[in-house]
Design an enzyme around this catalytic site. Sequence first.
Site, PDB file in Angstrom:
ATOM      1  N   CYS A 118     -10.826   2.904   0.251  1.00  8.64           N
ATOM      2  CA  CYS A 118      -9.385   3.047   0.474  1.00  8.64           C
ATOM      3  C   CYS A 118      -9.084   2.301   1.755  1.00  8.64           C
ATOM      4  CB  CYS A 118      -9.016   4.527   0.593  1.00  8.64           C
ATOM      5  SG  CYS A 118      -7.324   4.839   1.162  1.00  8.64           S
ATOM      6  N   ASP A 155       0.860  -1.175   0.000  1.00 12.44           N
ATOM      7  CA  ASP A 155       0.000   0.000   0.000  1.00 12.44           C
ATOM      8  C   ASP A 155       0.897   1.226   0.000  1.00 12.44           C
ATOM      9  OD1 ASP A 155      -2.431   1.522   0.195  1.00 12.44           O
ATOM     10  OD2 ASP A 155      -2.061   1.794   2.325  1.00 12.44           O
ATOM     11  N   SER A 156       0.299   2.396  -0.179  1.00 14.58           N
ATOM     12  CA  SER A 156       1.071   3.630  -0.181  1.00 14.58           C
ATOM     13  C   SER A 156       1.572   3.997   1.202  1.00 14.58           C
ATOM     14  CB  SER A 156       0.221   4.777  -0.741  1.00 14.58           C
ATOM     15  OG  SER A 156      -0.922   4.977   0.063  1.00 14.58           O
ATOM     16  N   CYS A 209      -4.702  -1.332  -1.720  1.00 13.41           N
ATOM     17  CA  CYS A 209      -4.732   0.097  -2.025  1.00 13.41           C
ATOM     18  C   CYS A 209      -5.811   0.331  -3.065  1.00 13.41           C
ATOM     19  CB  CYS A 209      -3.366   0.539  -2.565  1.00 13.41           C
ATOM     20  SG  CYS A 209      -3.294   2.253  -3.112  1.00 13.41           S
ATOM     21  N   GLU A 259      -2.771   8.978   8.559  1.00 11.87           N
ATOM     22  CA  GLU A 259      -1.313   8.899   8.636  1.00 11.87           C
ATOM     23  C   GLU A 259      -0.750   9.762   9.766  1.00 11.87           C
ATOM     24  OE1 GLU A 259       0.810   7.092   6.823  1.00 11.87           O
ATOM     25  OE2 GLU A 259      -0.557   6.247   5.338  1.00 11.87           O
ATOM     26  N   HIS A 309      -7.081   2.812   4.009  1.00 12.84           N
ATOM     27  CA  HIS A 309      -6.873   3.662   5.180  1.00 12.84           C
ATOM     28  C   HIS A 309      -8.180   3.894   5.950  1.00 12.84           C
ATOM     29  CE1 HIS A 309      -3.063   4.684   3.230  1.00 12.84           C
ATOM     30  NE2 HIS A 309      -2.702   5.370   4.298  1.00 12.84           N
TER      31      HIS A 309
END
Length: 270
Positions: free
Chosen positions: A185, A10-11, A73, A151, A187
């Site tokens: 997503c 994932d990013s 992702c 994040e 996240h």
Amino acid sequence: MNNAPIGVFDSGLGGLTAVKELRRVLPNENIVYFGDTGRVPYGTRSNSTIRKYAAQDTKFLLKHNVKMIIAACGTVSSVASNLKRDLPVPYTGVVSPTCFAAAKATENKIIGVIGTTATINSHSYRDMLNTFDSGLTVIEQDCPLFVPLVENGFIDKNDPVTRLVIERYLDKIIEAGADTVILGCTHYPIISEAIREVVGRDVRLIDSGRETAIYAAKILKEKGLLNDSKETGSSEFFVSDTPEGFESVAGVFLGENVSHTVEQINIELY
């Protein structure tokens, strides 16, 4: 028995939602995780840049002799659909399994989709949902501030900043009367409780990490690649930026201390 690891990328740390669910669904499997923390977020990048990053990420995982690759992702799954064709091992993104679950879950046939700007602009979730049921109404909304919130640790459902951002983005979906919302997503499940507080307890939230883990288990079983060891699998974590920030948030999310187990690598070498 195939004890080769599953590769997940994932990013940043959002893909840990998939790792958490993989551990629940397939506790004996070994996992290699790469978080491209040095280049997060992917959702604001051009399609060509996203495809380049995804190719590098998968090359890194293949160096670890993984038996399957999961693009945990939504952005990569939406934009870099060529990955499946180009890889020598089974591959899945998050879009198809997530849409399948959402189409089954909805009762009023109104589904909200939230994701990064690149994901929403690709209309990947909308198009996939329509292949399952052409009668669905799909309300799409990009939420570019969600990844930075996660994040940077703004994940508490009682945080007024987090709630304000969620209310701003999801107003259109709530007004449309969606009974199901895709967290497009990986996240986003990290702030799912905050999202639930805004959309209401009766709205079904479809966790892309959970649905992808269930689908991955199905693929591994069909291909005879399951690890039938009785021992709990191991996990390795790699990032493209300094490990410290990743370690602190990952530890909270996974419920264990991952300090000194995260290695920084130079993804530009792949």
